[in-house]
Design an enzyme around this catalytic site. Structure first.
Site, short mmCIF file in Angstrom:
data_model
loop_
_atom_site.label_atom_id
_atom_site.label_comp_id
_atom_site.label_asym_id
_atom_site.label_seq_id
_atom_site.Cartn_x
_atom_site.Cartn_y
_atom_site.Cartn_z
N ASP A 337 0.83 -1.21 0.00
CA ASP A 337 0.00 0.00 0.00
C ASP A 337 0.87 1.27 0.00
OD1 ASP A 337 -2.14 1.65 0.24
OD2 ASP A 337 -2.86 0.83 2.14
N ARG A 413 -11.91 2.06 8.26
CA ARG A 413 -10.58 2.47 7.78
C ARG A 413 -10.73 3.56 6.71
NH1 ARG A 413 -5.47 -0.33 4.80
NH2 ARG A 413 -3.91 0.17 6.34
N TRP A 447 -4.02 -8.79 -3.53
CA TRP A 447 -5.38 -8.26 -3.71
C TRP A 447 -6.02 -8.17 -2.33
CZ3 TRP A 447 -8.13 -8.21 -8.72
CH2 TRP A 447 -9.50 -7.91 -8.60
N ASP A 448 -6.08 -6.97 -1.81
CA ASP A 448 -6.53 -6.78 -0.43
C ASP A 448 -8.02 -6.42 -0.37
OD1 ASP A 448 -6.30 -6.62 2.33
OD2 ASP A 448 -4.48 -5.40 2.26
N CYS A 484 -6.09 -11.33 0.30
CA CYS A 484 -5.82 -10.75 1.60
C CYS A 484 -7.06 -9.98 2.01
CB CYS A 484 -4.61 -9.81 1.46
SG CYS A 484 -4.20 -8.88 2.94
N ASP A 506 -2.20 -10.17 9.66
CA ASP A 506 -1.28 -9.06 9.87
C ASP A 506 -0.48 -9.26 11.15
OD1 ASP A 506 -1.95 -7.76 7.59
OD2 ASP A 506 -3.29 -6.29 8.52
C1 GLA Z 1 -3.96 -4.86 5.22
C2 GLA Z 1 -3.04 -6.01 4.89
C3 GLA Z 1 -1.61 -5.62 5.16
C4 GLA Z 1 -1.26 -4.39 4.35
C5 GLA Z 1 -2.24 -3.28 4.64
C6 GLA Z 1 -2.02 -2.11 3.71
O1 GLA Z 1 -3.97 -4.61 6.58
O2 GLA Z 1 -3.38 -7.16 5.62
O3 GLA Z 1 -0.74 -6.68 4.87
O4 GLA Z 1 -1.29 -4.74 3.00
O5 GLA Z 1 -3.58 -3.71 4.50
O6 GLA Z 1 -2.89 -1.08 3.94
#
Ligand code: GLA
Length: 704
Positions: A337, A413, A447-448, A484, A506
């Site tokens: 990110d 968020r 890909w979050d 993710c 995380d």
């Molecule tokens: C999520 C993901 C992290 C990271 C952040 C970035 O929390 O799990 O690994 O990529 O977003 O904002």
């Protein structure tokens, strides 16, 4: 005439009875049975049931597809309402069954309601069974589908325990073992994604079943959205297990001729305990992964930029990080990110998938080329399904976010969820991602998906995401994707056809990871499990752990590094490089192979992975031992070979802080020691003395 239809796997059988008066009924769902023998047909279900007091005169047994209204009092597998909201009873009057060696397909039609249900069970290589169902409205009037189980089956009264997983961001996949319920038990997902409790699935265990033996059954939905997994005890004494994607009221209206198909459910039934059911799940899931080129390549070791620099980056900083990674053996560098337009923190930018003109004035191509020149593949983080109100995209298309008319738009968020049901939204995202992938040599996308859905977009939202992923994969078949969702909020078999890895959590703390990884492996194989070596103290927990312990735990999945190697003292950087080399040396035994999990005494947990005659055994201690010496560890899988040569590869602990080795373990570090399979299985492998937060790793090789 009553006919039996059966589907057999090596360990399990499904037996259905087609009774002309009662329809298709469940006879058996469990360990393998041979229903008939020459000279004696299996008596009909109805013959053996007797007339219980106060029961309906017309005994219906357990229908394959029960619906409420005509004497089935358990959960309904089909729930349909008409336009007025009145219950539509599904009572099929014709049944057609097609059976082959490895599949059963059934069509049930009800001429009164006009509904037709079709379902199938398919025996998969590796022993699991895939079930799915569809319903078609053949009547004149539209109907509303309120629920349709992917799988609903009877659980024999001999089941004793139920295992499920719960979780939250930074604490995924905590296992809970409880007794089978006396009433109704339900695991529900209402957040729009499978959730931090892991895949939508559960395990049930027969009496005396454990890791290695006994009856175990596992179910998981191939689904990434809202779901219900329910177990309900019946008056009769057995349980009904149902697994379904949840449908919102009014979401699925079927006009004449229209149909709805459920996501599939995977069912594993084993007489070899939890490990047996897990092996079936792994085989089924592995067959669903669509690897670039058709087969899995050695899983490249990652460096992910997130915990190394969070949002604080630019091309020079990232280049330096990548260089430090290349020097310790990294093979794929993932820019997380912070790279796109306006993204300085988590308040803005989502939706604007253009490289930020200030941080990356020449786009990502120069950086990607440099990373390739360092010998690594370049990967990129995206969060396509999301939009920040502070973004150009939102300013242009506020109507693209999921929202209820006249209601507030609750952010999480600082972001909203895009309406993936809309074709224009999907087209925009495809165009942007496609352009980003074409503009630079990018071999990988993380890909979050970082929030729950409020309001919900229902099942169509999930299917919209699948459609976008599918289109992108078709356009870029060589790009691997990592799923993710705020860590491991969406790791499930539904996404598996589109992704090649999941970000487990995380929380990279290695103690926390032990339980999570075992929960992950209950449903998904280790090569899909992203496991990183993070900083110490851990950013999520503040706990301090040796590089060796972090390295050993992370090496059990698809290894990555999530720290800046340049910030480490020389000795630690060298140790990091050694663990990366260790993972590369052994990944052929750890990925795509058999996994067995187990527990020793005094809180010791172990995992063995490998081929039938070659294993890596991890003996993990997270807490200090309470016994003076570790007891020999019985390894049931070892009985399959006459003899093994066993070598102690490492005790992963802080150098200089371990306990001196015994003579035997000292010797086992230098040369292998031979044990018979029966000795290891029943008497056990002698273990070294270990402190808390350490892993003893053995190599076991069958004596030829
Ligand atoms: C999520 C993901 C992290 C990271 C952040 C970035 O929390 O799990 O690994 O990529 O977003 O904002």
């Amino acid at each position: 005439m009553t006919t039996l239809h059966a589907l057999h796997t090596a360990q399990a059988s499904i037996v259905l009875e087609h009774d002309p008066k009662r329809g298709v009924l469940w006879r058996h769902c469990g360990l393998r049975v041979e229903p008939d023998f020459e000279g004696g047909d299996l008596p009909k279900a109805s013959e053996g049931r007797g007339l219980a007091s106060f029961a309906l005169n017309r005994d219906i047994g357990m229908p394959l597809v029960p619906s409420s209204g005509l004497g089935w009092f358990g959960p309904a597998a089909v729930q349909v309402r008409d336009a007025d909201g009145t219950l539509v009873v599904f009572a099929p009057d014709t049944c057609a069954v097609e059976a082959s060696e490895d599949a059963l397909s059934i069509t049930l039609s009800d001429t009164v309601s006009g509904l037709e249900w079709t379902g199938s069970f398919a025996a998969l290589p590796g022993g699991a069974i895939r079930a799915s169902a569809a319903i078609r409205n053949k009547g004149d009037a539209p109907v509303m589908l309120a629920g349709l189980a992917s799988l609903q089956l009877p659980l024999a009264a001999s089941f004793a325990q139920l295992i499920s997983w719960r979780g939250r961001h930074n604490a995924e996949l905590n296992a809970y073992v409880e007794a089978m319920p006396q009433q109704r038990w339900e695991k529900v997902g209402r957040r729009g994604l499978s959730g931090h409790g892991g895949p939508p699935g559960l395990y049930v265990l027969g009496q005396d079943a454990g890791w290695h033996s006994g009856l175990a059954m596992a179910v998981q939905l191939e689904w990434s959205g809202d779901h219900s997994l329910a177990i309900e005890r019946d008056y009769e004494g057995y349980w009904t297990l149902s697994a379904a994607a949840t449908l919102a009221p009014g979401e699925i209206v079927l006009a004449q001729g229209e149909s709805f198909t459920t996501p599939a459910a995977l069912l594993a039934i084993s007489d070899q305990g939890r490990n047996g059911a897990m092996a079936q799940m792994h085989a089924a899931v592995r067959a669903m992964v669509r690897w670039p080129g058709g087969t899995m390549s050695p899983r490249p070791v990652h460096l992910n930029s997130w915990e190394a620099c969070y949002f604080d980056h630019d091309a020079a900083r990232i280049e330096a990080l990548a260089q430090a990674g290349a020097e310790v053996g990294i093979e794929r560098f993932v820019l997380d990110d912070g790279w796109f337009k306006g993204r300085r923190d988590d308040t803005a930018g989502l939706g604007d998938w253009f490289p930020d003109p200030q941080t990356y004035p020449h786009g990502l191509a120069p950086l990607a080329a440099k990373i390739e020149a360092m010998g690594m593949q370049f990967g990129l983080w995206v969060e396509p399904e999301m939009i920040n109100p502070d973004s150009d995209l939102y300013r242009a298309h506020p109507d693209w976010a999921l929202a209820l008319p006249g209601r507030e738009r609750p952010t999480a968020r600082n972001q909203l969820v895009l309406d993936m049901r809309r074709e224009d939204v999907r087209d925009y995202l495809f165009e942007r991602l496609d352009a980003v992938l074409r503009a630079a040599p990018i071999g990988y996308l993380k890909w979050d998906h970082n929030r729950d859905h409020a309001p919900s977009g229902g099942a169509a939202q999930v299917r919209g995401t699948y459609a976008l992923l599918d289109r992108l994969r078709a356009a870029h078949p060589d790009v691997e994707i990592e799923g993710c969702a705020g860590g491991g909020g969406r790791s499930d078999a539904g996404l598996v056809p589109y992704v090649h890895r999941f970000w487990t959590s995380d929380n990279i703390d290695a103690v926390a990871r032990v339980g999570m990884q075992r929960g992950f492996n209950a449903f998904l194989p280790p090569e899909l499990m992203g496991s990183h070596i993070g900083a110490s103290p851990s950013h999520a927990t503040g706990r301090t752990q040796s590089m060796a312990f972090r390295g050993a735990i992370a090496s059990m999945g698809h290894l990555g590094v999530e720290l800046d190697p340049a910030t480490l003292a020389e000795a630690y950087r060298a140790e990091l490089a050694r663990w990366i080399a260790f993972a590369k040396e052994w990944r052929h035994l750890l990925h795509g192979t058999d996994v067995a999990l187990g527990e020793g005494t005094d809180s010791l947990r172990w995992q063995a992975a490998g081929t039938p005659g070659h294993k890596l055994l991890y003996c993990i201690r997270t807490t200090p031992p309470l016994d003076r010496r570790p007891q020999p560890l019985p390894l049931p899988f070892a009985a399959s070979c006459m003899a093994w040569d066993v070598r102690l590869l490492a005790v992963a602990e802080e150098p200089g802080h371990g306990i001196p080795r015994s003579h035997l373990h000292d010797r086992m570090e230098r040369e292998s020691v031979r044990y018979t399979g029966s000795w290891l299985a029943n008497a056990g492998l002698p273990l070294p003395l270990q402190k808390a937060q350490s892993v003893a790793i053995f190599e076991m090789k069958e004596v030829p």
